[in-house]
Design a protein around this motif. Structure first.
Motif, mmCIF file in Angstrom:
data_model
loop_
_atom_site.group_PDB
_atom_site.id
_atom_site.type_symbol
_atom_site.label_atom_id
_atom_site.label_comp_id
_atom_site.label_asym_id
_atom_site.label_seq_id
_atom_site.Cartn_x
_atom_site.Cartn_y
_atom_site.Cartn_z
ATOM 1 N N GLY A 105 1.230 -3.838 7.066
ATOM 2 C CA GLY A 105 -0.031 -3.667 7.779
ATOM 3 C C GLY A 105 -0.722 -2.354 7.424
ATOM 4 O O GLY A 105 -1.933 -2.204 7.601
ATOM 5 N N HIS A 106 0.061 -1.368 6.970
ATOM 6 C CA HIS A 106 -0.518 -0.109 6.497
ATOM 7 C C HIS A 106 0.409 0.411 5.394
ATOM 8 O O HIS A 106 1.191 -0.362 4.854
ATOM 9 N N GLY A 107 0.290 1.700 5.028
ATOM 10 C CA GLY A 107 1.056 2.211 3.886
ATOM 11 C C GLY A 107 2.540 2.419 4.186
ATOM 12 O O GLY A 107 2.928 2.587 5.340
ATOM 13 N N MET B 190 0.855 -1.175 0.000
ATOM 14 C CA MET B 190 0.000 0.000 0.000
ATOM 15 C C MET B 190 0.901 1.239 0.000
ATOM 16 O O MET B 190 1.927 1.252 0.694
ATOM 17 N N ARG B 191 0.535 2.258 -0.772
ATOM 18 C CA ARG B 191 1.347 3.472 -0.931
ATOM 19 C C ARG B 191 2.734 3.181 -1.485
ATOM 20 O O ARG B 191 3.712 3.820 -1.105
ATOM 21 N N GLN B 192 2.796 2.210 -2.396
ATOM 22 C CA GLN B 192 4.103 1.881 -2.975
ATOM 23 C C GLN B 192 4.585 2.967 -3.934
ATOM 24 O O GLN B 192 5.774 3.076 -4.197
ATOM 25 N N ALA B 193 3.656 3.754 -4.475
ATOM 26 C CA ALA B 193 4.041 4.887 -5.310
ATOM 27 C C ALA B 193 3.821 6.137 -4.487
ATOM 28 O O ALA B 193 2.724 6.664 -4.454
ATOM 29 N N GLY B 194 4.823 6.598 -3.813
ATOM 30 C CA GLY B 194 4.600 7.765 -2.962
ATOM 31 C C GLY B 194 5.897 8.450 -2.599
ATOM 32 O O GLY B 194 6.933 8.222 -3.238
ATOM 33 N N ARG B 195 5.793 9.254 -1.566
ATOM 34 C CA ARG B 195 6.886 10.178 -1.263
ATOM 35 C C ARG B 195 8.207 9.526 -0.906
ATOM 36 O O ARG B 195 9.232 10.179 -0.929
ATOM 37 N N GLU C 218 -2.549 19.917 3.119
ATOM 38 C CA GLU C 218 -1.983 18.904 4.022
ATOM 39 C C GLU C 218 -2.648 17.556 3.743
ATOM 40 O O GLU C 218 -2.055 16.509 3.853
ATOM 41 N N GLY C 219 -3.911 17.620 3.413
ATOM 42 C CA GLY C 219 -4.696 16.436 3.067
ATOM 43 C C GLY C 219 -5.721 16.847 2.030
ATOM 44 O O GLY C 219 -5.655 17.965 1.498
ATOM 45 N N PRO C 220 -6.692 15.985 1.748
ATOM 46 C CA PRO C 220 -7.714 16.324 0.759
ATOM 47 C C PRO C 220 -8.594 17.479 1.237
ATOM 48 O O PRO C 220 -8.993 17.507 2.397
HETATM 49 O O1 CP3 Z 1 0.708 3.341 -4.381
HETATM 50 C C1 CP3 Z 1 -0.330 3.730 -3.837
HETATM 51 O O2 CP3 Z 1 -0.931 3.013 -3.033
HETATM 52 C C2 CP3 Z 1 -0.795 5.097 -4.202
HETATM 53 C C3 CP3 Z 1 -2.234 5.306 -4.454
HETATM 54 C C4 CP3 Z 1 -3.009 5.823 -3.231
HETATM 55 C C5 CP3 Z 1 -3.027 7.150 -2.753
HETATM 56 N N1 CP3 Z 1 -3.962 7.260 -1.785
HETATM 57 C C6 CP3 Z 1 -2.212 8.270 -3.273
HETATM 58 C C7 CP3 Z 1 -1.896 9.400 -2.367
HETATM 59 C C8 CP3 Z 1 -3.926 5.108 -2.455
HETATM 60 C C9 CP3 Z 1 -4.252 3.633 -2.526
HETATM 61 C C10 CP3 Z 1 -4.530 6.043 -1.545
HETATM 62 C C11 CP3 Z 1 -5.612 5.689 -0.614
HETATM 63 C C12 CP3 Z 1 -6.012 6.648 0.421
HETATM 64 N N2 CP3 Z 1 -6.087 8.019 0.340
HETATM 65 C C13 CP3 Z 1 -6.514 6.276 1.690
HETATM 66 C C14 CP3 Z 1 -6.719 4.859 2.173
HETATM 67 C C15 CP3 Z 1 -5.470 4.219 2.585
HETATM 68 C C16 CP3 Z 1 -4.830 4.804 3.849
HETATM 69 O O3 CP3 Z 1 -3.802 5.468 3.699
HETATM 70 O O4 CP3 Z 1 -5.368 4.573 4.938
HETATM 71 C C17 CP3 Z 1 -6.824 7.448 2.394
HETATM 72 C C18 CP3 Z 1 -7.362 7.538 3.798
HETATM 73 C C19 CP3 Z 1 -6.552 8.555 1.515
HETATM 74 C C20 CP3 Z 1 -6.798 9.993 1.786
HETATM 75 C C21 CP3 Z 1 -5.573 10.821 1.680
HETATM 76 N N3 CP3 Z 1 -4.842 11.035 0.527
HETATM 77 C C22 CP3 Z 1 -4.961 11.583 2.708
HETATM 78 C C23 CP3 Z 1 -5.445 11.641 4.135
HETATM 79 C C24 CP3 Z 1 -3.851 12.238 2.146
HETATM 80 C C25 CP3 Z 1 -2.910 13.209 2.824
HETATM 81 C C26 CP3 Z 1 -2.045 12.487 3.814
HETATM 82 C C27 CP3 Z 1 -0.966 11.678 3.153
HETATM 83 O O5 CP3 Z 1 -0.947 10.468 3.349
HETATM 84 O O6 CP3 Z 1 -0.194 12.268 2.425
HETATM 85 C C28 CP3 Z 1 -3.768 11.851 0.772
HETATM 86 C C29 CP3 Z 1 -2.756 12.272 -0.219
HETATM 87 C C30 CP3 Z 1 -2.117 11.198 -1.029
HETATM 88 N N4 CP3 Z 1 -2.793 10.207 -1.703
HETATM 89 C C31 CP3 Z 1 -0.723 11.033 -1.276
HETATM 90 C C32 CP3 Z 1 -0.588 9.906 -2.119
HETATM 91 C C33 CP3 Z 1 0.682 9.300 -2.696
HETATM 92 C C34 CP3 Z 1 0.382 11.935 -0.752
HETATM 93 C C35 CP3 Z 1 1.139 12.442 -1.925
HETATM 94 C C36 CP3 Z 1 1.939 13.679 -1.745
HETATM 95 O O7 CP3 Z 1 1.736 14.505 -0.830
HETATM 96 O O8 CP3 Z 1 2.796 13.839 -2.626
#
Ligand code: CP3
Length: 309
Positions: free
Chosen positions: A285-287, A6-11, A72-74
Motif C-alpha cells: 500500500g506504500h513504500g 514501491m521503494r524496493q531499492a532502498g535502505r 533528513e529529506g530533500p
Molecule cells: O525503488 C524505489 O522505489 C526507489 C526510487 C524512489 C525514491 N524516491 C528514492 C529515494 C522513488 C519512487 C521515490 C519517490 C518519492 N520521493 C516520493 C513518492 C513516494 C512516497 O514515498 O510517498 C516522495 C514523497 C519522495 C520524496 C523523498 N525522497 C523524501 C521525503 C525523502 C526522505 C525521506 C525518506 O523516505 O528517506 C527522500 C529520499 C529518498 N528517495 C530515499 C530513497 C531510496 C532515501 C534514501 C536514503 O536515505 O538512503
C-alpha cells in the motif's frame, strides 16, 4: 500476477546501504553507473518482475533552476515563494540528463521492464514551496490562480520529463501524489485530478497512480486511463466492483515486520482473493520501510511466484 514494490531499492537492502555509506544520496541519483546498479539490485536480489528507476520525485527542482541536496529529506534552494510561483514560466531538462543516461544503462542490462516515475504537481510543490504543505494549502485558498499557474508549469515539466524517459526506454511509469491525504474532496477535484488526466493522456504509456488514501477519492479516479495503487484501507475486491482498471497493492508495509508464517498466510489469502483477477499487480500500500527484514520481502515474492493450486 506481477510483483514489485514501491521503494524496493532502498535502505532495507544491505547492498544499498553499503553503497550509501560511501556516497551522498544526491551522487547516487546523479551517477548513472551507480543509479543503474541500484535500480537492478531488487531485480537481482529479490526477483521482482520490474525495475524501478532509482531517482526521486524532487529532482525536477534542478530543471527549475534550484539546487537540490538531501539531509533528513530533500533540501531545495531557493524555494518558491508566491512571487516566484507567479513569475516562473520556463524549465530546462538538461540538468536531468544523468537520469536519462541511467535509463540507457538499465535498458542495456535489464531483462525485466523498467518503471519510470515522477511526482504530481501538488506533492512536488509541498517540497518546492517555502513553508511547505501548510503554506501551499493556504495559498490554494487565497491565491488559487497563482497556484494553478505554478501547477501548470510543474505539469508541463513532468510531461516533458516523462516523454524523455519514454524516449530513452521506460516501459511504464508511476505518478506519485503522496500527500493528497491532506486535500478535501473539492481541493482534490480542483488541484490534483485535472493534472493527472493531462499527464496520463499526453505521456501515453501504461501509468500507475499512487496517493496516500487514494481509495477515499476512488469515485473520481475510476475513469482515468491508468492503474491504481491502493492501500489496505480498501479491499481490492471492493475496488474491483467499481472499476476495470489495473489494481496494484495492497499489503500493509507493516505486515513485513510480522513473523514469516503470518506474512505467508496474509499473502496467500490475498492471492486467493485476487489470483484470478486479470489486472492485478501484487505490491504494498506504500513504500518498503527502511528496517524491513529482507527475508520478509523475499517471502512475498516467493509466494507470488508459486503456481496457484
Ligand atoms: O525503488 C524505489 O522505489 C526507489 C526510487 C524512489 C525514491 N524516491 C528514492 C529515494 C522513488 C519512487 C521515490 C519517490 C518519492 N520521493 C516520493 C513518492 C513516494 C512516497 O514515498 O510517498 C516522495 C514523497 C519522495 C520524496 C523523498 N525522497 C523524501 C521525503 C525523502 C526522505 C525521506 C525518506 O523516505 O528517506 C527522500 C529520499 C529518498 N528517495 C530515499 C530513497 C531510496 C532515501 C534514501 C536514503 O536515505 O538512503
Amino acid at each position: 500476477m506481477p510483483v514489485w514494490f514501491m521503494r524496493q531499492a532502498g535502505r532495507f537492502l544491505p547492498s544499498y546501504r553499503a553503497l550509501r555509506q560511501k556516497h551522498l544520496l544526491f551522487d547516487l541519483f546523479f551517477t548513472p553507473d551507480l543509479a543503474a546498479k541500484i535500480t537492478m539490485l531488487p531485480v537481482e536480489e529479490l526477483g521482482v518482475d520490474a525495475a524501478i528507476l532509482f531517482s526521486d520525485i524532487t529532482v525536477i527542482a534542478l530543471a527549475l533552476g534550484s539546487s537540490l541536496a538531501f539531509q533528513e529529506g530533500p533540501l531545495i534552494k531557493p524555494l518558491f515563494d508566491l512571487d516566484r510561483m507567479k513569475k516562473e514560466s520556463t524549465f530546462d531538462l538538461k540538468p536531468l540528463e544523468k537520469i536519462f543516461q541511467t535509463i540507457d544503462l538499465v535498458k542495456e542490462r535489464a531483462e525485466v521492464p523498467l518503471i519510470g516515475f515522477c511526482g504530481a504537481p501538488f506533492t512536488v510543490a509541498t517540497y518546492l514551496v517555502e513553508g511547505g504543505e501548510a503554506m501551499l494549502l493556504e495559498m490554494m485558498k487565497k491565491e488559487p490562480k497563482a497556484v494553478h499557474h505554478f501547477f501548470d508549469l510543474l505539469c508541463n515539466l513532468s510531461i516533458q520529463y516523462l516523454l524523455e524517459q519514454k524516449k530513452r526506454g521506460i516501459d511504464a511509469f508511476q505518478l506519485f501524489d503522496s500527500w493528497i491525504s491532506l486535500l478535501s474532496k473539492e481541493e482534490f477535484q480542483e488541484f490534483a485530478l485535472p493534472y493527472y488526466r493531462k499527464i496520463f493522456e499526453k505521456v501515453d504509456l501504461p501509468g500507475i497512480l499512487f496517493g496516500r488514501s487514494l481509495s477515499s477519492f476512488l469515485d473520481s479516479v475510476i475513469d482515468l486511463p491508468c492503474a491504481l495503487s491502493l492501500d489496505a484501507s480498501i479491499s481490492l475486491q471492493e475496488a474491483r466492483k467499481k472499476t476495470t482498471q489495473t489494481l496494484q497493492g495492497n499489503l500493509d508495509p507493516d505486515l513485513l515486520f510480522r513473523p514469516l508464517e503470518e506474512i505467508e498466510q496474509k499473502v496467500r489469502s490475498l492471492k486467493e482473493e485476487m489470483g484470478q483477477d486479470p489486472a492485478w499487480i501484487l505490491g504494498l500500500g506504500h513504500g518498503v520501510k527502511p528496517n524491513t527484514p529482507v527475508l520478509a520481502v523475499k517471502k512475498v515474492v516467493e509466494i507470488a511466484k508459486e503456481r496457484s493450486r
